[in-house]
Design an enzyme around this catalytic site. Structure first.
Site, PDB file in Angstrom:
ATOM      1  N   THR A  12       4.004  -3.459  -6.766  1.00 39.73           N
ATOM      2  CA  THR A  12       3.331  -2.449  -5.939  1.00 39.73           C
ATOM      3  C   THR A  12       1.825  -2.699  -5.986  1.00 39.73           C
ATOM      4  OG1 THR A  12       3.086  -0.779  -7.684  1.00 39.73           O
ATOM      5  CG2 THR A  12       5.171  -0.773  -6.445  1.00 39.73           C
ATOM      6  N   GLY A  13       1.155  -2.395  -4.899  1.00 39.44           N
ATOM      7  CA  GLY A  13      -0.276  -2.690  -4.829  1.00 39.44           C
ATOM      8  C   GLY A  13      -0.525  -4.184  -4.963  1.00 39.44           C
ATOM      9  N   GLY A  14       0.277  -4.975  -4.258  1.00 39.12           N
ATOM     10  CA  GLY A  14       0.225  -6.437  -4.431  1.00 39.12           C
ATOM     11  C   GLY A  14      -0.715  -7.154  -3.492  1.00 39.12           C
ATOM     12  N   SER A  16      -3.993  -7.037  -3.511  1.00 40.61           N
ATOM     13  CA  SER A  16      -5.367  -7.146  -4.011  1.00 40.61           C
ATOM     14  C   SER A  16      -5.374  -7.315  -5.526  1.00 40.61           C
ATOM     15  CB  SER A  16      -6.112  -5.858  -3.629  1.00 40.61           C
ATOM     16  OG  SER A  16      -7.429  -5.838  -4.156  1.00 40.61           O
ATOM     17  N   GLY A  17      -6.447  -7.833  -6.058  1.00 39.55           N
ATOM     18  CA  GLY A  17      -6.727  -7.817  -7.485  1.00 39.55           C
ATOM     19  C   GLY A  17      -5.586  -8.309  -8.378  1.00 39.55           C
ATOM     20  N   ILE A  18      -5.267  -7.509  -9.375  1.00 44.98           N
ATOM     21  CA  ILE A  18      -4.265  -7.887 -10.385  1.00 44.98           C
ATOM     22  C   ILE A  18      -2.886  -8.097  -9.741  1.00 44.98           C
ATOM     23  CG2 ILE A  18      -3.011  -7.018 -12.408  1.00 44.98           C
ATOM     24  CD1 ILE A  18      -5.688  -5.497 -13.144  1.00 44.98           C
ATOM     25  N   TYR A 150      -8.389  10.175 -14.347  1.00 44.45           N
ATOM     26  CA  TYR A 150      -7.856   8.802 -14.287  1.00 44.45           C
ATOM     27  C   TYR A 150      -7.135   8.451 -15.582  1.00 44.45           C
ATOM     28  CZ  TYR A 150      -7.813   3.689 -14.373  1.00 44.45           C
ATOM     29  OH  TYR A 150      -7.426   2.377 -14.488  1.00 44.45           O
TER      30      TYR A 150
HETATM   31  N1  LIG Z   1      -9.707  -3.592 -12.687  1.00 45.73           N
HETATM   32  C1  LIG Z   1      -9.744  -2.959 -13.855  1.00 45.73           C
HETATM   33  O1  LIG Z   1     -10.750  -3.007 -14.593  1.00 45.73           O
HETATM   34  C2  LIG Z   1      -8.537  -2.184 -14.326  1.00 45.73           C
HETATM   35  C3  LIG Z   1      -8.538  -1.701 -15.646  1.00 45.73           C
HETATM   36  C4  LIG Z   1      -7.456  -0.969 -16.083  1.00 45.73           C
HETATM   37  C5  LIG Z   1      -6.377  -0.735 -15.255  1.00 45.73           C
HETATM   38  N2  LIG Z   1      -6.392  -1.223 -13.991  1.00 45.73           N
HETATM   39  C6  LIG Z   1      -5.224  -0.932 -13.144  1.00 45.73           C
HETATM   40  O2  LIG Z   1      -4.764  -2.104 -12.527  1.00 45.73           O
HETATM   41  C7  LIG Z   1      -4.075  -1.761 -11.315  1.00 45.73           C
HETATM   42  C8  LIG Z   1      -4.519  -2.708 -10.224  1.00 45.73           C
HETATM   43  O3  LIG Z   1      -5.884  -2.464  -9.958  1.00 45.73           O
HETATM   44  P1  LIG Z   1      -6.915  -3.616  -9.567  1.00 45.73           P
HETATM   45  O4  LIG Z   1      -8.019  -3.572 -10.543  1.00 45.73           O
HETATM   46  O5  LIG Z   1      -6.218  -4.883  -9.272  1.00 45.73           O
HETATM   47  O6  LIG Z   1      -7.549  -2.967  -8.242  1.00 45.73           O
HETATM   48  P2  LIG Z   1      -7.361  -3.287  -6.691  1.00 45.73           P
HETATM   49  O7  LIG Z   1      -7.804  -4.680  -6.413  1.00 45.73           O
HETATM   50  O8  LIG Z   1      -8.020  -2.179  -5.988  1.00 45.73           O
HETATM   51  O9  LIG Z   1      -5.797  -3.237  -6.507  1.00 45.73           O
HETATM   52  C9  LIG Z   1      -5.096  -2.014  -6.469  1.00 45.73           C
HETATM   53  C10 LIG Z   1      -3.941  -2.182  -5.534  1.00 45.73           C
HETATM   54  O10 LIG Z   1      -3.238  -0.949  -5.464  1.00 45.73           O
HETATM   55  C11 LIG Z   1      -3.190  -0.566  -4.090  1.00 45.73           C
HETATM   56  N3  LIG Z   1      -3.114   0.869  -3.922  1.00 45.73           N
HETATM   57  C12 LIG Z   1      -4.057   1.812  -4.198  1.00 45.73           C
HETATM   58  N4  LIG Z   1      -3.614   3.018  -3.840  1.00 45.73           N
HETATM   59  C13 LIG Z   1      -2.383   2.831  -3.327  1.00 45.73           C
HETATM   60  C14 LIG Z   1      -1.431   3.686  -2.770  1.00 45.73           C
HETATM   61  N5  LIG Z   1      -1.657   4.996  -2.626  1.00 45.73           N
HETATM   62  N6  LIG Z   1      -0.270   3.150  -2.336  1.00 45.73           N
HETATM   63  C15 LIG Z   1      -0.023   1.847  -2.430  1.00 45.73           C
HETATM   64  N7  LIG Z   1      -0.897   0.966  -2.935  1.00 45.73           N
HETATM   65  C16 LIG Z   1      -2.062   1.468  -3.378  1.00 45.73           C
HETATM   66  C17 LIG Z   1      -4.467  -1.119  -3.497  1.00 45.73           C
HETATM   67  O11 LIG Z   1      -4.450  -1.110  -2.095  1.00 45.73           O
HETATM   68  P3  LIG Z   1      -5.852  -1.152  -1.259  1.00 45.73           P
HETATM   69  O12 LIG Z   1      -6.238  -2.611  -1.231  1.00 45.73           O
HETATM   70  O13 LIG Z   1      -5.499  -0.600   0.037  1.00 45.73           O
HETATM   71  O14 LIG Z   1      -6.851  -0.327  -2.035  1.00 45.73           O
HETATM   72  C18 LIG Z   1      -4.428  -2.504  -4.117  1.00 45.73           C
HETATM   73  O15 LIG Z   1      -3.482  -3.317  -3.495  1.00 45.73           O
HETATM   74  C19 LIG Z   1      -4.397  -0.290 -11.049  1.00 45.73           C
HETATM   75  O16 LIG Z   1      -3.280   0.504 -11.381  1.00 45.73           O
HETATM   76  C20 LIG Z   1      -5.548  -0.004 -11.996  1.00 45.73           C
HETATM   77  O17 LIG Z   1      -5.606   1.328 -12.413  1.00 45.73           O
HETATM   78  C21 LIG Z   1      -7.439  -1.934 -13.496  1.00 45.73           C
END
Ligand SMILES: NC(=O)c1ccc[n+]([C@@H]2O[C@H](COP(=O)([O-])OP(=O)(O)OC[C@H]3O[C@@H](n4cnc5c(N)ncnc54)[C@H](OP(=O)(O)O)[C@@H]3O)[C@@H](O)[C@H]2O)c1
Length: 250
Positions: A12-14, A16-18, A150
């Site tokens: 899920t959320g695939g 972007s990013g992680i 959060y």
């Molecule tokens: N980066 C960090 O420092 C960090 C640290 C701790 C935990 N995390 C966790 O890692 C996970 C991935 O985050 P990331 O850092 O890779 O950020 P990201 O690049 O913003 O990726 C998040 C992904 O989740 C999607 N998303 C957000 N809201 C959604 C929704 N309502 N329904 C479906 N998809 C949704 C985003 O879509 P959009 O592209 O449309 O926004 C994106 O594909 C998150 O759960 C975050 O809390 C990240």
């Protein structure tokens, strides 16, 4: 021979990013990968960039109507889900006294409620040997100002990790978490901070990380691969921090 040959993974959320980096790695290791995201154009572009073996659809983790359709949408693409990476999430920060119900709900609805019912919806098609991976955060173990909603949403997710690991153990389905520290992804640009505030925040965070850098999405993807593969066959209810040592500092 890839570590995930013959496996189907839902991330899920695939787009972007992680999530995207993990999709790339899982594909390289032989899995078929289904991603979800909330924006049609972003999901389409990600699937195109991921290439052969990837598919995806729009599903808003904050919208229960979408979450309730997950099993039907996935069934159109695959008969089973061996690996479920519950990764979609937002990081919406505000001081405790300035946290609106809207901001509170957005964190909880996407990061916890959506995650909870995503697992519930897809569980019937996760076979014996399946691996569920939850993406939490190291913030569940410490206090950082402005993250009350959060961090609580992710704390709830980490609690779910443990309960689910127990409930699913006799079905030989493992449940584990990755807990990222600061990882350089687009999530920071979605927090509503201006560039100067974001740079100051990043410099402050980086100075506190023993390995003195932000992590990359690929760092977390490698931990997710370990949890997805048989190499972690005796891990359940576990949490892998991917944080450059941040969690052990004071
Ligand atoms: N980066 C960090 O420092 C960090 C640290 C701790 C935990 N995390 C966790 O890692 C996970 C991935 O985050 P990331 O850092 O890779 O950020 P990201 O690049 O913003 O990726 C998040 C992904 O989740 C999607 N998303 C957000 N809201 C959604 C929704 N309502 N329904 C479906 N998809 C949704 C985003 O879509 P959009 O592209 O449309 O926004 C994106 O594909 C998150 O759960 C975050 O809390 C990240």
């Amino acid at each position: 021979m890839g570590k995930l040959n013959g496996k189907v993974a839902v991330i899920t959320g695939g787009n972007s990013g992680i999530g995207f980096a993990t999709a790339q790695l899982f594909l390289k290791e032989g899995a078929r990968v289904i991603i979800t995201g909330r924006r049609d154009d972003a999901v389409r572009e990600a699937v195109r960039n991921l290439g052969e073996g990837a598919s995806g659809f729009v599903s808003d983790a904050g919208n229960m109507a979408d979450v309730n359709q997950l099993d039907r949408e996935v069934a159109k693409l695959a008969p089973k889900v061996d690996i479920l990476f519950v990764n979609a999430g937002v990081g919406l920060f505000a001081p405790f006294e300035g946290t609106s119900e809207e901001l509170f709900n957005a964190n909880m609805d996407i990061n916890f409620r959506g995650a909870y019912f995503t697992v519930q919806k897809l569980l019937p098609v996760i076979p014996e040997g399946g691996s569920i991976i939850l993406n939490t955060t190291i913030l569940v173990h410490s206090g950082l100002a402005n993250t009350s909603a959060y961090s609580a949403s992710k704390g709830a997710l980490l609690s779910l990790n443990k309960t689910l690991a127990i409930e699913l153990a006799d079905r030989k389905i493992r449940v584990n978490s990755v807990s990222p520290g600061p990882i350089a992804t687009p999530i920071y640009s979605k927090m509503g901070m201006d560039e100067a505030a974001l740079n100051a925040f990043a410099a402050d965070v980086q100075a506190k990380i023993p390995l003195q850098r932000f992590g990359q999405s690929e760092d977390v993807a490698q931990a997710a691969l370990f949890l997805a593969s048989e190499e972690s066959g005796f891990l359940t209810g576990s949490e892998i921090p991917v944080d450059g040592g941040k969690a052990i500092t004071f």
